[in-house]
Design an enzyme around this catalytic site. Structure first.
Site, short mmCIF file in Angstrom:
data_model
loop_
_atom_site.label_atom_id
_atom_site.label_comp_id
_atom_site.label_asym_id
_atom_site.label_seq_id
_atom_site.Cartn_x
_atom_site.Cartn_y
_atom_site.Cartn_z
N ASP A 1 -38.55 15.26 -7.44
CA ASP A 1 -37.93 13.98 -7.87
C ASP A 1 -38.87 13.01 -8.69
OD1 ASP A 1 -35.91 11.78 -7.19
OD2 ASP A 1 -37.65 10.80 -6.19
N GLU B 1 -33.84 19.51 -7.63
CA GLU B 1 -34.93 18.69 -7.87
C GLU B 1 -36.02 19.64 -7.34
OE1 GLU B 1 -34.12 14.02 -7.23
OE2 GLU B 1 -34.14 15.29 -5.52
#
Length: 256
Positions: free
Chosen positions: A42, A114
């Site tokens: 992320d 992610e």
């Protein structure tokens, strides 16, 4: 698990394939799951996308860059990329998640993407992760307008009208339907100068206004170019009809 096809779609081959396998592992499947990789990915994703936008769109200010980035890294955008990569075919899920269709769930697929970014970062560093992100996002950015991406219909309508010096739209709730716990609002949106009048419905006043604004924007974008074309034609016609000033020297010569 054979992950050759996925690595080919990613355009990246892991030197440590176990990282990719972990990135695809949901917590329902194993204690060695992907949540830490997701946390790392992320941050890497946000940094790489910010770097990419900074380089590509030199005229966008900080607010616009933040808006575009937020729309590129939100769950829906990640989910769509994950679908393109066919991640659902390679996810490792527990039996319960498999039965409930977890391989189709947007949140699980977005998290896995992610985690893959985080895995690439650990496998080969930031430059490799950034190259992967650019490969995934450049085709998307080539098809969108960064000036409008992520803006709602009311904002787009207001900016379009202001850009053409037309008075802002008016919104009025004209009816509500249904019981108090499940009401539907009906909103009228008008642009008087263009004689546009449309109606939108939604579960809240805001949703109904957005629906009406979208319809109004469609109409306005059809009408304004026609008005501009007509205005130019009228100005051209008036210019052609104006008599040309007579050359005084020519007048004197004719009298001689």
């Amino acid at each position: 698990m054979n992950l050759d096809a996925l690595q080919q779609r990613l355009g990246y081959r892991f030197s440590k394939p176990e990282l990719l396998q972990q990135a695809l592992t949901h917590r329902s499947h194993s204690a060695q799951h992907n949540e830490r990789l997701e946390f790392l990915g992320d941050s890497v994703l946000n940094c790489a996308v910010a770097d990419m936008l900074y380089g590509m769109f030199g005229k966008l200010d900080e607010g616009d860059l933040s808006r575009v980035r937020a729309n590129l890294v939100k769950q829906q955008a990640l989910y769509e990329i994950a679908q393109m990569l066919q991640l659902s075919d390679t996810l490792r899920l527990g039996e319960g998640e498999l039965k409930s269709g977890g391989f189709r769930r947007p949140s699980i697929l977005a998290d896995a993407l992610e985690a893959i970014v985080g895995a690439v970062f650990l496998d080969a560093g930031f430059d490799a992760a950034r190259a992967l992100i650019r490969k995934l996002y450049i085709p998307i950015l080539e098809q969108v307008d960064p000036r409008t991406l992520g803006k709602d219909a009311k904002t787009l309508l207001q900016e379009y009208l202001q850009g053409h010096k037309i008075a802002l739209p008016q919104y009025n709730v004209i009816a509500t339907h249904g019981a108090a716990h499940s009401q539907q609002f009906e909103v009228e949106c008008t642009v008087p100068k263009l004689e546009v009048r449309v109606f939108g419905t939604g579960a809240s006043r805001r949703a109904a206004e957005q629906a009406a604004a979208k319809l109004a924007l469609d109409e306005v974008q059809k009408l304004v170019p026609q008005l501009l074309k007509r205005s130019r034609a009228e100005r051209t016609g008036k210019t052609r009809k104006q008599p040309q000033p007579q050359d005084p020297q020519l007048s004197l010569r004719l009298k001689e």
